[in-house]
Scaffold this motif. Structure first.
Motif, PDB file in Angstrom:
ATOM      1  N   SER A  69       2.588  50.929 -15.414  1.00  0.00           N
ATOM      2  CA  SER A  69       1.389  51.442 -15.962  1.00  0.00           C
ATOM      3  C   SER A  69       1.347  50.980 -17.543  1.00  0.00           C
ATOM      4  N   SER A  70       2.435  50.624 -18.062  1.00  0.00           N
ATOM      5  CA  SER A  70       2.354  50.219 -19.368  1.00  0.00           C
ATOM      6  C   SER A  70       2.686  48.658 -19.702  1.00  0.00           C
ATOM      7  N   LYS A  71       3.039  48.147 -18.520  1.00  0.00           N
ATOM      8  CA  LYS A  71       3.367  46.729 -18.426  1.00  0.00           C
ATOM      9  C   LYS A  71       4.631  46.511 -19.225  1.00  0.00           C
ATOM     10  N   TYR A  72       5.612  47.362 -19.041  1.00  0.00           N
ATOM     11  CA  TYR A  72       6.839  47.205 -19.914  1.00  0.00           C
ATOM     12  C   TYR A  72       8.083  46.917 -19.139  1.00  0.00           C
ATOM     13  N   ILE A  73       8.959  45.976 -19.559  1.00  0.00           N
ATOM     14  CA  ILE A  73      10.127  45.854 -18.664  1.00  0.00           C
ATOM     15  C   ILE A  73      11.331  46.189 -19.627  1.00  0.00           C
ATOM     16  N   SER A  74      12.416  46.869 -19.258  1.00  0.00           N
ATOM     17  CA  SER A  74      13.668  47.001 -20.052  1.00  0.00           C
ATOM     18  C   SER A  74      14.662  46.772 -19.315  1.00  0.00           C
ATOM     19  N   LEU A  75      16.012  46.419 -20.088  1.00  0.00           N
ATOM     20  CA  LEU A  75      17.085  46.207 -19.590  1.00  0.00           C
ATOM     21  C   LEU A  75      18.080  47.023 -20.558  1.00  0.00           C
ATOM     22  N   PHE A  76      18.870  47.945 -20.083  1.00  0.00           N
ATOM     23  CA  PHE A  76      20.064  48.550 -20.785  1.00  0.00           C
ATOM     24  C   PHE A  76      21.312  48.244 -20.240  1.00  0.00           C
ATOM     25  N   ILE A  77      22.026  47.934 -21.689  1.00  0.00           N
ATOM     26  CA  ILE A  77      23.467  47.733 -21.470  1.00  0.00           C
ATOM     27  C   ILE A  77      24.365  48.803 -21.894  1.00  0.00           C
ATOM     28  N   ARG A  78      25.081  49.675 -21.269  1.00  0.00           N
ATOM     29  CA  ARG A  78      25.987  50.385 -21.450  1.00  0.00           C
ATOM     30  C   ARG A  78      27.436  49.805 -21.853  1.00  0.00           C
ATOM     31  N   ASP A  79      27.869  50.302 -22.815  1.00  0.00           N
ATOM     32  CA  ASP A  79      29.640  50.072 -23.246  1.00  0.00           C
ATOM     33  C   ASP A  79      29.596  48.600 -23.275  1.00  0.00           C
ATOM     34  N   SER A  80      28.502  48.113 -24.267  1.00  0.00           N
ATOM     35  CA  SER A  80      28.532  46.304 -24.388  1.00  0.00           C
ATOM     36  C   SER A  80      29.936  45.970 -24.698  1.00  0.00           C
ATOM     37  N   GLN A  81      30.155  44.775 -24.370  1.00  0.00           N
ATOM     38  CA  GLN A  81      31.245  44.039 -24.567  1.00  0.00           C
ATOM     39  C   GLN A  81      31.166  42.695 -25.058  1.00  0.00           C
ATOM     40  N   PRO A  82      32.183  42.111 -25.666  1.00  0.00           N
ATOM     41  CA  PRO A  82      31.977  40.712 -26.251  1.00  0.00           C
ATOM     42  C   PRO A  82      31.395  39.701 -25.496  1.00  0.00           C
ATOM     43  N   SER A  83      31.890  39.933 -24.020  1.00  0.00           N
ATOM     44  CA  SER A  83      31.477  38.794 -22.915  1.00  0.00           C
ATOM     45  C   SER A  83      29.972  39.142 -22.407  1.00  0.00           C
ATOM     46  N   ASP A  84      29.412  40.094 -23.080  1.00  0.00           N
ATOM     47  CA  ASP A  84      28.001  40.171 -22.788  1.00  0.00           C
ATOM     48  C   ASP A  84      27.072  39.504 -23.759  1.00  0.00           C
ATOM     49  N   SER A  85      27.747  38.788 -24.748  1.00  0.00           N
ATOM     50  CA  SER A  85      27.010  37.926 -25.685  1.00  0.00           C
ATOM     51  C   SER A  85      26.498  36.924 -25.086  1.00  0.00           C
ATOM     52  N   ALA A  86      25.234  36.728 -25.165  1.00  0.00           N
ATOM     53  CA  ALA A  86      24.423  35.520 -24.348  1.00  0.00           C
ATOM     54  C   ALA A  86      23.082  35.752 -24.827  1.00  0.00           C
ATOM     55  N   THR A  87      21.986  34.929 -24.145  1.00  0.00           N
ATOM     56  CA  THR A  87      20.726  35.161 -24.275  1.00  0.00           C
ATOM     57  C   THR A  87      20.263  35.852 -23.117  1.00  0.00           C
ATOM     58  N   TYR A  88      19.504  36.730 -23.346  1.00  0.00           N
ATOM     59  CA  TYR A  88      18.804  37.489 -21.913  1.00  0.00           C
ATOM     60  C   TYR A  88      17.169  37.274 -22.077  1.00  0.00           C
ATOM     61  N   LEU A  89      16.919  36.699 -20.587  1.00  0.00           N
ATOM     62  CA  LEU A  89      15.556  36.242 -20.466  1.00  0.00           C
ATOM     63  C   LEU A  89      15.017  37.143 -19.500  1.00  0.00           C
ATOM     64  N   CYS A  90      13.704  37.672 -19.839  1.00  0.00           N
ATOM     65  CA  CYS A  90      13.005  38.723 -18.554  1.00  0.00           C
ATOM     66  C   CYS A  90      12.136  37.581 -18.072  1.00  0.00           C
ATOM     67  N   ALA A  91      11.816  37.646 -16.786  1.00  0.00           N
ATOM     68  CA  ALA A  91      10.645  36.960 -15.950  1.00  0.00           C
ATOM     69  C   ALA A  91      10.130  37.692 -14.978  1.00  0.00           C
ATOM     70  N   THR A  92       9.148  37.242 -14.576  1.00  0.00           N
ATOM     71  CA  THR A  92       8.171  37.841 -13.631  1.00  0.00           C
ATOM     72  C   THR A  92       7.790  36.973 -12.680  1.00  0.00           C
ATOM     73  N   ARG A  93       7.165  37.488 -11.492  1.00  0.00           N
ATOM     74  CA  ARG A  93       6.322  36.400 -10.648  1.00  0.00           C
ATOM     75  C   ARG A  93       5.590  37.469  -9.777  1.00  0.00           C
ATOM     76  N   LEU A  94       4.540  36.595  -9.254  1.00  0.00           N
ATOM     77  CA  LEU A  94       3.836  37.327  -8.084  1.00  0.00           C
ATOM     78  C   LEU A  94       4.430  37.611  -6.982  1.00  0.00           C
ATOM     79  N   GLU A  95       3.518  38.258  -6.079  1.00  0.00           N
ATOM     80  CA  GLU A  95       3.991  38.455  -4.622  1.00  0.00           C
ATOM     81  C   GLU A  95       3.716  37.502  -3.817  1.00  0.00           C
ATOM     82  N   GLY A  96       4.401  37.324  -2.948  1.00  0.00           N
ATOM     83  CA  GLY A  96       3.871  36.224  -1.832  1.00  0.00           C
ATOM     84  C   GLY A  96       4.801  34.803  -2.000  1.00  0.00           C
ATOM     85  N   GLY A  97       4.472  34.007  -0.977  1.00  0.00           N
ATOM     86  CA  GLY A  97       5.017  32.674  -1.150  1.00  0.00           C
ATOM     87  C   GLY A  97       4.378  31.693  -1.794  1.00  0.00           C
TER      88      GLY A  97
END
Lengths: 115, 114
Positions: free
Chosen positions: B68-96
């Motif tokens: 409804s708000s066109k909003y995407i979130s990712l939550f990481i709990r208890d973050s670790q040094p190994s989580d250090s990276a670039t995080y990319l959100c991505a979307t796509r349409l339905e179907g083939g």
């Protein structure tokens, strides 16, 4: 098992030269994609192959860019008369042509630098 | 306006912190919402995906989509040094067919400090 591989990993070329980038998808994956990742930008879609045909070439930025795929396997992306703005990481992904998520598995990319 | 907007950061947090990463998108036809993680000099790897609206949890990671708000979130709990990276959100349409192509945000560079 083996993932998607790309070669070369790095390529430095002079402006105006042609370059060929290679992608070896996961065996059995019929769908193959090329994306470009420029510095500070997200991945941009370039072209999609289903088998050996390319039904969607809408992301190719100019007619200097072309790609082919043979034997439902290896794909090559060719950039003719390279320009400095072509400098980027070129990523290839492959997937099974199934319904649902159609997860794409990415290779490590080819880092292209045009001097 | 880009189809998917993502604050590139960088974001730096101490180990153990809760991390919130967000994207907005403009095309209401998008139906698949993904988070990819990309380590330096590597290709992106799929971390989580959500179909349509809702929440999905996998260990320390939670993905949320609010169509409804066109909003995407990712939550990481208890973050670790190994989580250090670039995080990319991505979307796509339905179907083939070419609906499988992904539209990405710019990516957020996350550093988790020990």
């Amino acid at each position: 098992g083996a993932g998607v591989s790309q070669s070369p990993s790095n390529k430095v070329t002079e402006k105006g030269k042609d370059v060929e980038l290679r992608c070896d998808p996961i065996s059995g994956h019929t769908a193959l994609y090329w994306y470009r990742q420029r510095l500070g930008q997200g991945l941009e879609f370039l072209i999609y192959f289903q088998g050996n045909s390319a039904p969607d070439k809408s992301g190719l930025p100019s007619d200097r860019f072309s790609a082919e795929r043979t034997g439902e396997s290896v794909s090559t992306l060719t950039i003719q008369r390279t320009q400095q703005e072509d400098s980027a990481v070129y990523l290839c992904a492959s997937s099974l042509a199934l319904t649902g998520l159609h997860e794409q598995y990415f290779g490590p990319g080819t880092r292209l630098t045009v001097t | 306006q880009k189809e998917v907007e993502q604050d590139p950061g960088p974001l730096s947090v101490p180990e153990g912190a809760i991390v919130s990463l967000n994207c907005t998108y403009s095309n209401s036809a998008f139906q698949y919402f993904m988070w990819y993680r990309q380590y330096s000099r590597k290709g992106p790897e799929l971390l989580m995906y959500t179909y349509s609206s809702g929440n999905k949890e996998d260990g320390r990671f939670t993905a949320q989509v609010d169509k409804s708000s066109k909003y995407i979130s990712l939550f990481i709990r208890d973050s670790q040094p190994s989580d250090s990276a670039t995080y990319l959100c991505a979307t796509r349409l339905e179907g083939g067919g070419s609906n499988y192509k992904l539209t990405f945000g710019k990516g957020t560079l996350l550093t988790v400090n020990p």
